[in-house]
Design a protein around this motif. Structure first.
Motif, PDB file in Angstrom:
ATOM      1  N   GLY A  37       0.771  -1.228   0.000  1.00 58.43           N
ATOM      2  CA  GLY A  37       0.000   0.000   0.000  1.00 58.43           C
ATOM      3  C   GLY A  37       0.802   1.279   0.000  1.00 58.43           C
ATOM      4  O   GLY A  37       0.319   2.318  -0.445  1.00 58.43           O
ATOM      5  N   TRP A  40       1.497   4.346  -2.929  1.00 55.49           N
ATOM      6  CA  TRP A  40       0.726   5.551  -3.243  1.00 55.49           C
ATOM      7  C   TRP A  40       1.368   6.787  -2.631  1.00 55.49           C
ATOM      8  O   TRP A  40       1.240   7.883  -3.154  1.00 55.49           O
ATOM      9  CB  TRP A  40      -0.713   5.386  -2.746  1.00 55.49           C
ATOM     10  CG  TRP A  40      -1.561   4.642  -3.717  1.00 55.49           C
ATOM     11  CD1 TRP A  40      -2.488   5.166  -4.582  1.00 55.49           C
ATOM     12  CD2 TRP A  40      -1.537   3.245  -3.985  1.00 55.49           C
ATOM     13  NE1 TRP A  40      -3.037   4.171  -5.352  1.00 55.49           N
ATOM     14  CE2 TRP A  40      -2.473   2.983  -5.003  1.00 55.49           C
ATOM     15  CE3 TRP A  40      -0.822   2.171  -3.463  1.00 55.49           C
ATOM     16  CZ2 TRP A  40      -2.702   1.700  -5.501  1.00 55.49           C
ATOM     17  CZ3 TRP A  40      -1.057   0.895  -3.958  1.00 55.49           C
ATOM     18  CH2 TRP A  40      -1.981   0.678  -4.959  1.00 55.49           C
ATOM     19  N   TYR A 141      -0.404   0.663  -9.926  1.00 59.41           N
ATOM     20  CA  TYR A 141      -1.822   0.743  -9.608  1.00 59.41           C
ATOM     21  C   TYR A 141      -2.546  -0.547  -9.967  1.00 59.41           C
ATOM     22  O   TYR A 141      -3.391  -1.036  -9.209  1.00 59.41           O
ATOM     23  CB  TYR A 141      -2.465   1.926 -10.343  1.00 59.41           C
ATOM     24  CG  TYR A 141      -2.315   3.231  -9.607  1.00 59.41           C
ATOM     25  CD1 TYR A 141      -3.269   3.650  -8.695  1.00 59.41           C
ATOM     26  CD2 TYR A 141      -1.202   4.042  -9.812  1.00 59.41           C
ATOM     27  CE1 TYR A 141      -3.129   4.845  -8.003  1.00 59.41           C
ATOM     28  CE2 TYR A 141      -1.059   5.238  -9.131  1.00 59.41           C
ATOM     29  CZ  TYR A 141      -2.022   5.631  -8.232  1.00 59.41           C
ATOM     30  OH  TYR A 141      -1.867   6.813  -7.551  1.00 59.41           O
ATOM     31  N   ASN A 145      -3.435  -2.958  -6.594  1.00 59.25           N
ATOM     32  CA  ASN A 145      -4.854  -3.058  -6.249  1.00 59.25           C
ATOM     33  C   ASN A 145      -5.375  -4.478  -6.420  1.00 59.25           C
ATOM     34  O   ASN A 145      -6.200  -4.947  -5.625  1.00 59.25           O
ATOM     35  CB  ASN A 145      -5.680  -2.087  -7.106  1.00 59.25           C
ATOM     36  CG  ASN A 145      -5.851  -0.731  -6.439  1.00 59.25           C
ATOM     37  OD1 ASN A 145      -6.144  -0.653  -5.251  1.00 59.25           O
ATOM     38  ND2 ASN A 145      -5.654   0.333  -7.186  1.00 59.25           N
ATOM     39  N   ASP A 161      -8.786  -0.748   1.336  1.00 61.98           N
ATOM     40  CA  ASP A 161      -8.536  -0.240  -0.009  1.00 61.98           C
ATOM     41  C   ASP A 161      -8.623   1.280  -0.043  1.00 61.98           C
ATOM     42  O   ASP A 161      -7.793   1.962  -0.660  1.00 61.98           O
ATOM     43  CB  ASP A 161      -9.540  -0.862  -0.985  1.00 61.98           C
ATOM     44  CG  ASP A 161      -9.043  -0.854  -2.414  1.00 61.98           C
ATOM     45  OD1 ASP A 161      -8.828   0.243  -2.947  1.00 61.98           O
ATOM     46  OD2 ASP A 161      -8.859  -1.933  -2.996  1.00 61.98           O
ATOM     47  N   ASN A 165      -5.439   3.760  -0.891  1.00 61.57           N
ATOM     48  CA  ASN A 165      -5.480   4.694  -2.008  1.00 61.57           C
ATOM     49  C   ASN A 165      -5.416   6.141  -1.520  1.00 61.57           C
ATOM     50  O   ASN A 165      -4.814   7.002  -2.169  1.00 61.57           O
ATOM     51  CB  ASN A 165      -6.750   4.472  -2.834  1.00 61.57           C
ATOM     52  CG  ASN A 165      -6.625   3.314  -3.804  1.00 61.57           C
ATOM     53  OD1 ASN A 165      -5.976   3.421  -4.839  1.00 61.57           O
ATOM     54  ND2 ASN A 165      -7.218   2.185  -3.471  1.00 61.57           N
ATOM     55  N   TYR A 168      -2.027   8.313  -0.861  1.00 59.25           N
ATOM     56  CA  TYR A 168      -1.411   9.186  -1.872  1.00 59.25           C
ATOM     57  C   TYR A 168      -1.211  10.599  -1.297  1.00 59.25           C
ATOM     58  O   TYR A 168      -0.186  11.249  -1.546  1.00 59.25           O
ATOM     59  CB  TYR A 168      -2.326   9.249  -3.101  1.00 59.25           C
ATOM     60  CG  TYR A 168      -1.949  10.288  -4.131  1.00 59.25           C
ATOM     61  CD1 TYR A 168      -1.189   9.946  -5.245  1.00 59.25           C
ATOM     62  CD2 TYR A 168      -2.359  11.622  -4.011  1.00 59.25           C
ATOM     63  CE1 TYR A 168      -0.857  10.906  -6.199  1.00 59.25           C
ATOM     64  CE2 TYR A 168      -2.028  12.575  -4.950  1.00 59.25           C
ATOM     65  CZ  TYR A 168      -1.278  12.216  -6.043  1.00 59.25           C
ATOM     66  OH  TYR A 168      -0.947  13.166  -6.983  1.00 59.25           O
ATOM     67  N   SER A 393     -11.177   7.379  -3.896  1.00 58.80           N
ATOM     68  CA  SER A 393     -10.549   6.113  -3.521  1.00 58.80           C
ATOM     69  C   SER A 393     -11.501   4.941  -3.751  1.00 58.80           C
ATOM     70  O   SER A 393     -11.081   3.851  -4.128  1.00 58.80           O
ATOM     71  CB  SER A 393     -10.123   6.153  -2.044  1.00 58.80           C
ATOM     72  OG  SER A 393      -9.112   7.113  -1.839  1.00 58.80           O
ATOM     73  N   TYR A 396     -11.339   3.270  -7.250  1.00 55.01           N
ATOM     74  CA  TYR A 396     -10.361   2.201  -7.429  1.00 55.01           C
ATOM     75  C   TYR A 396     -10.862   0.903  -6.804  1.00 55.01           C
ATOM     76  O   TYR A 396     -10.707  -0.180  -7.376  1.00 55.01           O
ATOM     77  CB  TYR A 396      -9.026   2.605  -6.798  1.00 55.01           C
ATOM     78  CG  TYR A 396      -8.336   3.730  -7.521  1.00 55.01           C
ATOM     79  CD1 TYR A 396      -7.484   3.475  -8.597  1.00 55.01           C
ATOM     80  CD2 TYR A 396      -8.539   5.059  -7.159  1.00 55.01           C
ATOM     81  CE1 TYR A 396      -6.855   4.496  -9.272  1.00 55.01           C
ATOM     82  CE2 TYR A 396      -7.917   6.089  -7.829  1.00 55.01           C
ATOM     83  CZ  TYR A 396      -7.077   5.809  -8.891  1.00 55.01           C
ATOM     84  OH  TYR A 396      -6.461   6.827  -9.574  1.00 55.01           O
ATOM     85  N   SER A 400     -11.927  -2.685  -8.962  1.00 58.15           N
ATOM     86  CA  SER A 400     -11.094  -3.837  -8.641  1.00 58.15           C
ATOM     87  C   SER A 400     -11.893  -4.995  -8.074  1.00 58.15           C
ATOM     88  O   SER A 400     -11.380  -6.105  -7.975  1.00 58.15           O
ATOM     89  CB  SER A 400      -9.991  -3.440  -7.648  1.00 58.15           C
ATOM     90  OG  SER A 400     -10.541  -3.127  -6.382  1.00 58.15           O
ATOM     91  N   TYR A 416      -8.289   3.267 -14.748  1.00 56.76           N
ATOM     92  CA  TYR A 416      -7.263   4.185 -14.257  1.00 56.76           C
ATOM     93  C   TYR A 416      -6.716   5.021 -15.412  1.00 56.76           C
ATOM     94  O   TYR A 416      -6.525   6.238 -15.289  1.00 56.76           O
ATOM     95  CB  TYR A 416      -6.134   3.408 -13.588  1.00 56.76           C
ATOM     96  CG  TYR A 416      -4.900   4.241 -13.321  1.00 56.76           C
ATOM     97  CD1 TYR A 416      -4.852   5.129 -12.247  1.00 56.76           C
ATOM     98  CD2 TYR A 416      -3.787   4.159 -14.148  1.00 56.76           C
ATOM     99  CE1 TYR A 416      -3.731   5.904 -12.008  1.00 56.76           C
ATOM    100  CE2 TYR A 416      -2.656   4.929 -13.913  1.00 56.76           C
ATOM    101  CZ  TYR A 416      -2.636   5.796 -12.845  1.00 56.76           C
ATOM    102  OH  TYR A 416      -1.524   6.559 -12.612  1.00 56.76           O
TER     103      TYR A 416
END
Length: 497
Positions: A37, A40, A141, A145, A161, A165, A168, A393, A396, A400, A416
């Protein structure tokens, strides 16, 4: 890299998904989060450093004969193009060759690109390795993910998740503050500070690489691609670790799924799955990514110009304001993430999108009336982005988890790339003149465009969002390889479209 020819392809029945989903949170899961993770943070650091250092890079004596426009225009566009192409290229490889191989390769590409950017001696060198850095980040990414969602239990998948995200913005906050330090010529010479800033990204990436070496392959990917014995052994090992740590005996998993294993899946089948089998979900993914891309560009693309032109904030101080905005962005997923698993996906996705859009409309109205100063404008942006960041977020997270496992990385990569291209190409074309003109009405138009698209995306989510909270990935979208599933879900292709 070559496809594995030494695996036995056949039909297997497995409880691996159910075994993974029933696990309580443990140190093993923390290792996954830290190893995968944290990338990001690097992306946020990269983008913010370049944006804030454009003026310094273009100064005489920087060691790089480049203009401000080339840094914020050409170099930024090449980074975006690299990210889009990297996502698509590495996304396809991730579905074909596995999550682990690719999340190691993509990080190595990022490290090489950033290190060589720090050594730039000419404009073409800087452009080339900004593209390569973006190429690696885009691949991250898709690979990351995919792996995270397949390794994290369904009970925690949404909040984990979102927070990952959202991290970032921790990188963006660090990049903003680091830029202030690196730009101080009393500490670093003009031609050294910006190189050290890029060098820090390399150091952080190497630390992440050391942790990531211990992150395993996705057992879900393994049992579909003819490595079911390895998947069973891996999950058994994790179960023993968790039982020893928690002092418990795990309950027996309740569901199994039967899979006809395969080595790869073609582009035609991927496209057919996304757009023919799941058209409503494809529209949802497209709407969520476009909405968040335009809202963020409406605010962040010209935030510095707005603070400087309308509120007389010195250029060297805008980094402090951006750090505050970035912190507000991170708080959104951190504090709201749990609600995506409890209140539910549809309510929270639609709610965060629509509310952030309405709040931006309100900010535009106050700005147009002249009711804001630099501090209150920043406060308004923070409130808008608190909700928008959780929504962005969740975009994403959504793409996924709502498509079959065999297409997961490519689905993430595709949406993305759409969002990144819209934000990085259309965004500057639309918002550059509006936010930099010095005319209040132009900036208001920029805000309203971003707000309107965010609200529209939220309305799409009201009707098309999938109630994925607490559900197995195989229940949300039955794998294409499933023959006869006992998952409590639907047969292949029978999921809600």
């Amino acid at each position: 890299m070559s496809a594995r020819d030494d695996v036995a392809i056949g039909t297997v029945t497995t409880k691996v998904p159910a075994r993974l989903d029933r696990l309580p949170w443990s140190r093993w899961h923390w290792m996954i989060v830290i190893g995968l993770g944290t990338v990001w943070i690097l992306d946020g650091l990269e983008v913010t450093i370049v944006g804030n250092m454009a003026g310094r890079l273009s100064e005489d004596g920087s060691g790089l004969p480049i203009t401000d426009a080339q840094v914020t225009g050409t170099a930024a566009a090449l980074y975006v193009a690299g990210a889009c192409l990297g996502a698509l290229f590495f996304g396809w490889l991730t579905d074909r060759y596995g999550r682990k191989k690719l999340f190691l390769i993509t990080l190595a590409v990022y490290l090489a690109g950033t290190a060589l950017t720090a050594l730039s001696f000419s404009v073409w060198w800087f452009f080339l390795f900004r593209f390569l850095t973006g190429f690696g980040i885009g691949g991250e990414y898709a690979a990351i993910n995919s792996a995270i969602d397949e390794l994290i239990p369904s009970k925690y998948r949404g909040r984990v998740d979102l927070i990952i995200n959202g991290s970032y913005w921790l990188g963006a906050m660090g990049g903003a503050l680091l830029s202030v330090l690196a730009l101080d010529t009393d500490i670093f010479p003009v031609n050294v500070g910006w190189r050290l800033a890029f060098g820090l990204g390399v150091v952080l990436g190497l630390v992440i690489l050391l942790v990531r070496r211990h992150v395993p392959e996705s057992p879900r990917w393994m049992f579909i691609h003819g490595r079911s014995e390895g998947a069973e052994e891996l999950v058994t090992s994790v179960e023993h670790q968790v039982e020893d740590e928690k002092g418990i005996t795990l309950p027996e998993p309740e569901t199994a799924i039967t899979i006809e294993q395969r080595k790869s899946i073609g582009f035609v089948e991927i496209a057919r799955t996304l757009f023919r089998s799941y058209p409503k979900r494809a529209v949802l993914g497209f709407s969520l990514f476009i909405g968040q891309a335009f809202l963020y560009n409406a605010i962040t693309f010209g935030f510095g110009s707005i603070l400087e032109k309308f509120f007389d904030v010195p250029t060297g101080n805008t980094g402090y304001y951006f750090a505050v905005i970035a912190f507000g962005n991170f708080l959104g997923p951190l504090l709201l993430g749990r609600l995506f698993d409890t209140v539910g996906r549809r309510t929270m996705i639609a709610g965060t999108y629509i509310l952030s859009g309405l709040l931006l409309f309100g900010t535009a109205w106050l700005f147009d009336r002249g009711s804001l100063d630099a501090t209150t404008m920043t406060a308004c942006w923070c409130v808008v982005l608190f909700f928008a960041s959780a929504g962005a977020s969740s975009a994403y997270l959504t793409v996924s988890e709502i498509f079959p496992m065999e297409t997961r990385a490519m689905a993430i990569a595709f949406f993305y790339a759409i969002g990144t291209a819209a934000g990085g190409i259309s965004g500057p074309l639309i918002f550059a003149e509006l936010t930099e003109s010095g005319v209040v009405g132009d900036a208001v138009i920029a805000f309203c465009i971003g707000a309107a698209l965010m609200v529209l995306a939220g309305l799409v989510a009201v009707f098309f969002a999938v109630a994925a909270e607490g559900r197995s990935l195989e229940d949300i979208a039955t794998p294409l390889s499933a023959k006869a599933a006992d998952t409590g879900g639907t047969a292949p292709g029978g999921a809600t479209k």
